[in-house]
Design a protein around this motif. Structure first.
Motif, PDB file in Angstrom:
ATOM      1  N   LEU A 235      65.454  19.375  43.464  1.00 28.50           N
ATOM      2  CA  LEU A 235      65.351  19.767  44.869  1.00 28.50           C
ATOM      3  C   LEU A 235      66.598  19.327  45.639  1.00 28.50           C
ATOM      4  O   LEU A 235      67.142  20.094  46.451  1.00 28.50           O
ATOM      5  CB  LEU A 235      64.085  19.171  45.478  1.00 28.50           C
ATOM      6  CG  LEU A 235      63.711  19.634  46.896  1.00 28.50           C
ATOM      7  CD1 LEU A 235      62.198  19.652  47.083  1.00 28.50           C
ATOM      8  CD2 LEU A 235      64.355  18.729  47.952  1.00 28.50           C
ATOM      9  N   GLN A 236      67.058  18.103  45.401  1.00 32.03           N
ATOM     10  CA  GLN A 236      68.241  17.606  46.093  1.00 32.03           C
ATOM     11  C   GLN A 236      69.489  18.399  45.715  1.00 32.03           C
ATOM     12  O   GLN A 236      70.358  18.652  46.565  1.00 32.03           O
ATOM     13  CB  GLN A 236      68.437  16.124  45.787  1.00 32.03           C
ATOM     14  CG  GLN A 236      67.413  15.207  46.432  1.00 32.03           C
ATOM     15  CD  GLN A 236      67.485  15.238  47.946  1.00 32.03           C
ATOM     16  OE1 GLN A 236      68.577  15.199  48.527  1.00 32.03           O
ATOM     17  NE2 GLN A 236      66.340  15.322  48.598  1.00 32.03           N
ATOM     18  N   ASN A 237      69.585  18.787  44.466  1.00 32.64           N
ATOM     19  CA  ASN A 237      70.754  19.557  44.038  1.00 32.64           C
ATOM     20  C   ASN A 237      70.748  20.970  44.607  1.00 32.64           C
ATOM     21  O   ASN A 237      71.815  21.537  44.882  1.00 32.64           O
ATOM     22  CB  ASN A 237      70.810  19.626  42.510  1.00 32.64           C
ATOM     23  CG  ASN A 237      71.365  18.353  41.877  1.00 32.64           C
ATOM     24  OD1 ASN A 237      72.135  17.633  42.497  1.00 32.64           O
ATOM     25  ND2 ASN A 237      70.978  18.089  40.648  1.00 32.64           N
ATOM     26  N   LEU A 238      69.576  21.548  44.783  1.00 34.34           N
ATOM     27  CA  LEU A 238      69.485  22.935  45.242  1.00 34.34           C
ATOM     28  C   LEU A 238      69.500  23.073  46.763  1.00 34.34           C
ATOM     29  O   LEU A 238      69.685  24.177  47.275  1.00 34.34           O
ATOM     30  CB  LEU A 238      68.215  23.589  44.688  1.00 34.34           C
ATOM     31  CG  LEU A 238      68.131  23.779  43.176  1.00 34.34           C
ATOM     32  CD1 LEU A 238      66.802  24.443  42.804  1.00 34.34           C
ATOM     33  CD2 LEU A 238      69.297  24.616  42.653  1.00 34.34           C
ATOM     34  N   ILE A 244      64.950  23.115  52.456  1.00 42.89           N
ATOM     35  CA  ILE A 244      63.984  22.192  51.854  1.00 42.89           C
ATOM     36  C   ILE A 244      62.584  22.801  51.885  1.00 42.89           C
ATOM     37  O   ILE A 244      61.821  22.706  50.917  1.00 42.89           O
ATOM     38  CB  ILE A 244      63.993  20.841  52.586  1.00 42.89           C
ATOM     39  CG1 ILE A 244      65.319  20.119  52.347  1.00 42.89           C
ATOM     40  CG2 ILE A 244      62.837  19.970  52.125  1.00 42.89           C
ATOM     41  CD1 ILE A 244      65.525  19.660  50.934  1.00 42.89           C
ATOM     42  N   ALA A 245      62.256  23.457  53.003  1.00 43.48           N
ATOM     43  CA  ALA A 245      60.931  24.056  53.146  1.00 43.48           C
ATOM     44  C   ALA A 245      60.709  25.133  52.082  1.00 43.48           C
ATOM     45  O   ALA A 245      59.636  25.210  51.469  1.00 43.48           O
ATOM     46  CB  ALA A 245      60.766  24.650  54.537  1.00 43.48           C
ATOM     47  N   GLU A 246      61.715  25.970  51.859  1.00 47.42           N
ATOM     48  CA  GLU A 246      61.597  27.035  50.859  1.00 47.42           C
ATOM     49  C   GLU A 246      61.451  26.452  49.460  1.00 47.42           C
ATOM     50  O   GLU A 246      60.639  26.924  48.650  1.00 47.42           O
ATOM     51  CB  GLU A 246      62.831  27.939  50.917  1.00 47.42           C
ATOM     52  CG  GLU A 246      62.809  29.086  49.913  1.00 47.42           C
ATOM     53  CD  GLU A 246      64.060  29.947  49.981  1.00 47.42           C
ATOM     54  OE1 GLU A 246      64.078  30.989  49.298  1.00 47.42           O
ATOM     55  OE2 GLU A 246      65.009  29.584  50.706  1.00 47.42           O
ATOM     56  N   PHE A 251      58.339  25.098  44.657  1.00 51.15           N
ATOM     57  CA  PHE A 251      57.933  24.098  43.679  1.00 51.15           C
ATOM     58  C   PHE A 251      56.411  23.993  43.612  1.00 51.15           C
ATOM     59  O   PHE A 251      55.826  23.875  42.535  1.00 51.15           O
ATOM     60  CB  PHE A 251      58.540  22.740  44.023  1.00 51.15           C
ATOM     61  CG  PHE A 251      59.976  22.569  43.591  1.00 51.15           C
ATOM     62  CD1 PHE A 251      60.834  23.661  43.507  1.00 51.15           C
ATOM     63  CD2 PHE A 251      60.486  21.323  43.280  1.00 51.15           C
ATOM     64  CE1 PHE A 251      62.158  23.504  43.129  1.00 51.15           C
ATOM     65  CE2 PHE A 251      61.800  21.149  42.890  1.00 51.15           C
ATOM     66  CZ  PHE A 251      62.646  22.250  42.826  1.00 51.15           C
ATOM     67  N   GLU A 252      55.787  24.057  44.765  1.00 52.69           N
ATOM     68  CA  GLU A 252      54.323  23.965  44.803  1.00 52.69           C
ATOM     69  C   GLU A 252      53.695  25.180  44.124  1.00 52.69           C
ATOM     70  O   GLU A 252      52.721  25.053  43.366  1.00 52.69           O
ATOM     71  CB  GLU A 252      53.852  23.866  46.250  1.00 52.69           C
ATOM     72  CG  GLU A 252      52.339  23.714  46.385  1.00 52.69           C
ATOM     73  CD  GLU A 252      51.903  23.544  47.832  1.00 52.69           C
ATOM     74  OE1 GLU A 252      50.698  23.661  48.090  1.00 52.69           O
ATOM     75  OE2 GLU A 252      52.771  23.313  48.698  1.00 52.69           O
ATOM     76  N   THR A 253      54.280  26.345  44.377  1.00 58.08           N
ATOM     77  CA  THR A 253      53.776  27.568  43.758  1.00 58.08           C
ATOM     78  C   THR A 253      53.863  27.498  42.236  1.00 58.08           C
ATOM     79  O   THR A 253      52.967  27.967  41.525  1.00 58.08           O
ATOM     80  CB  THR A 253      54.579  28.788  44.262  1.00 58.08           C
ATOM     81  OG1 THR A 253      54.428  28.896  45.687  1.00 58.08           O
ATOM     82  CG2 THR A 253      54.113  30.071  43.591  1.00 58.08           C
ATOM     83  N   LEU A 254      54.942  26.895  41.741  1.00 63.18           N
ATOM     84  CA  LEU A 254      55.182  26.823  40.298  1.00 63.18           C
ATOM     85  C   LEU A 254      54.616  25.552  39.668  1.00 63.18           C
ATOM     86  O   LEU A 254      54.785  25.340  38.468  1.00 63.18           O
ATOM     87  CB  LEU A 254      56.694  26.900  40.020  1.00 63.18           C
ATOM     88  CG  LEU A 254      57.408  28.167  40.505  1.00 63.18           C
ATOM     89  CD1 LEU A 254      58.901  28.087  40.220  1.00 63.18           C
ATOM     90  CD2 LEU A 254      56.809  29.401  39.833  1.00 63.18           C
TER      91      LEU A 254
END
Length: 293
Positions: A235-238, A244-246, A251-254
């Protein structure tokens, strides 16, 4: 005819030649070279692998950057140069557009393959160039330093033999191209001069659903971003490219953990992540490609 003049390999060009014709023949066979293939050879050296490729009735396009070797190659392959069986490109291979040979192979109804004894200090640059410029190649075979091969064919976290520091962008990009295997294990003394590291000859076979060149470059950029700092979470790298919200929603979806690192995702996990982010971006920006840098 083999040139009898004394030749000194240049360390700055990463020159380590295999001169034994029996080993070169074994490498050409291990590379899967067949009659009628159009083969791109980067780093012809003194022409020993070139000769083995020609002996398998392939048409060879060779690249050589060392001006001292050009007269030797022109003399050795004078007949093949005259008939068109061998074409010699002079200069830095990184500056040549290899896509022209894919087009030529298609025009002539040939399989296009790559076979190269790459300078080890330029391994990364050449592999990126091949994967993102000519993924249409039926196969690619390279002599590489052992550690580079280990990174190229590194297993994912859920596969036997997984080593976190080896698994990264190069392994993922190679998986998109196709299947890789170690095809030949030379000894250090097989080279002139003998290198101070172990080497492996690796062959990659293209899969049917290999992405096109532009997509391979997009995937490479995404993988590099994901692994930009291994100690940081994915998440930090992306977050430099996505909100962050997206990312949290994706991440939650997956069902990805918020603290997951890139090295903990399998190739299929990455494919799912990319597809999900692209769908999200399509909804938001009318089709803007999220993988473009």
């Amino acid at each position: 005819m083999r040139d009898s003049r004394r030749f000194y390999a240049r360390h700055d060009l990463g020159q380590n030649f295999i001169r034994d014709p029996r080993i070169c023949a074994a490498l050409a066979e291990a590379a899967g070279i067949e009659s009628g293939d159009l083969v791109l050879e980067v780093g012809c050296g003194q022409g020993d692998l070139t000769a083995a490729l020609l002996n398998r009735s392939a048409r060879v396009v060779g690249c050589e950057t060392d001006p001292r070797l050009i007269p030797m190659l022109e003399e050795r392959f004078e007949a093949e140069l005259a008939t068109g069986e061998f074409t010699l490109l002079v200069g830095d291979a990184q500056l040549h557009d290899f896509r022209q040979f894919v087009a030529l192979a298609r025009q002539q109804g040939r399989h296009f393959r790559v076979a190269a004894n790459l300078p080890y200090y330029l391994t990364r640059e050449f592999l990126i160039k091949f994967f993102t410029e000519v993924p249409e190649a039926t196969s690619m075979s390279f002599m590489l330093q052992k550690e580079a091969v280990e990174r190229l064919i590194a297993p994912a976290w859920d596969e036997p033999g997984y080593v976190a520091k080896r698994y990264g962008p190069m392994a993922l990009l190679a998986r998109n191209y196709g299947r890789a295997e170690i095809a030949y294990r030379p000894r250090r003394q097989d080279f002139q001069p003998a290198p101070h590291v172990d080497s492996l000859f690796v062959r990659l076979e293209r899969c049917e659903d290999c992405p096109e060149a532009s997509r391979m470059l997009e995937l490479w950029n995404f993988y590099c971003l994901a692994f930009n700092q291994r100690r940081k979470t994915l998440l930090q790298n992306l977050k430099s490219r996505y909100s962050i919200a997206e990312l949290r929603m994706t991440f939650e979806t997956l069902s990805f953990k918020a603290q997951v690192r890139a090295e903990e995702l399998s190739p299929q996990d990455f494919a799912t992540l990319i597809a999900c982010l692209e769908r999200s971006d399509d909804d938001r920006s009318d089709g803007c490609d999220i993988l473009q840098s």
